[in-house]
Design an enzyme around this catalytic site. Structure first.
Site, PDB file in Angstrom:
ATOM      1  N   CYS A 122       0.825  -1.212   0.000  1.00 19.74           N
ATOM      2  CA  CYS A 122       0.000   0.000   0.000  1.00 19.74           C
ATOM      3  C   CYS A 122       0.862   1.267   0.000  1.00 19.74           C
ATOM      4  O   CYS A 122       1.512   1.570   0.997  1.00 19.74           O
ATOM      5  CB  CYS A 122      -0.908  -0.032   1.231  1.00 19.74           C
ATOM      6  SG  CYS A 122      -1.709   1.526   1.612  1.00 19.74           S
ATOM      7  N   CYS A 125      -0.005   3.822   2.740  1.00 19.35           N
ATOM      8  CA  CYS A 125       0.470   3.461   4.081  1.00 19.35           C
ATOM      9  C   CYS A 125       1.873   4.015   4.311  1.00 19.35           C
ATOM     10  O   CYS A 125       2.187   4.511   5.393  1.00 19.35           O
ATOM     11  CB  CYS A 125       0.477   1.942   4.267  1.00 19.35           C
ATOM     12  SG  CYS A 125      -1.163   1.209   4.188  1.00 19.35           S
TER      13      CYS A 125
END
Length: 197
Positions: A122, A125
């Protein structure tokens, strides 16, 4: 056997490194690209002697006021006389949370918990992680910040129906209080957690 891993950015070259949970925080963990230590020694800030911390007892739930000078002295709960969990209370880094230790590190935490759910694939993230780490350092002793990799901890992902990351959870007094998709700015995190202190 715990096989969970976390992605840790090298403080020198910023390369992402997979670190097994049992080596998190170890001075032996080194960057695969440049060889720098992934967890350089960070002197834990000495709290001012007049500081007082609110610590929840895991046994009875009572909130105790513990002076900074007594944190290392195995303080006892004022209500039930059980030892208070003060080890690592002033840690400036997020705590790695796994399926195996979720109850101990989050539900039984002596402090309110901000749990950051993330995944290695991700990109958002990675953008949120520095804010989470900064918040952890600035709120040490008042809030426990945890990180959970949902790829290697499917139990937590299933338990809280995490369908996307990043995702933030707020726990206080052993209960889930709030859940928020996405990331927040540091000042927003401070405002969000202030009501649980």
């Amino acid at each position: 056997m715990d096989t969970s891993t976390d992605i840790v950015r090298c403080p020198q070259c910023r390369a992402g490194n997979r670190v097994p949970a049992e080596k998190a925080g170890s001075p032996a963990a080194k960057c695969g690209r440049c060889g720098a230590r992934l967890f350089p020694d960070k002197p834990q800030a000495e709290p001012p002697p007049e500081a007082v911390y609110k610590v929840r007892c895991a046994a009875c739930g009572a909130k105790n006021r513990v002076p900074a000078g007594r944190l290392d002295g195995s303080p006892l709960c004022g209500r039930c006389r059980q030892p208070l969990a003060t080890r690592g209370l002033l840690s400036p880094a997020p705590v790695l949370v796994t399926d195996d230790d979720f109850d101990e590190k989050v539900l039984k935490s002596p402090l309110p918990v901000l749990l950051f759910a993330w995944a290695p694939w991700c990109p958002s993230c990675g953008a949120v992680t520095p804010t989470i780490e900064q918040f952890a350092a600035e709120s040490a002793g008042r809030v426990r910040v945890g990180k959970v990799n949902i790829d290697t901890n499917r139990g937590i992902a299933d338990r809280f129906s995490i369908m996307s990351v990043p995702f933030l959870f707020v726990f206080a007094d052993g209960e889930l209080k709030e859940s928020m998709p996405g990331g927040l700015q540091k000042h927003e995190l401070m405002l969000k957690m202030a009501r649980y202190l």
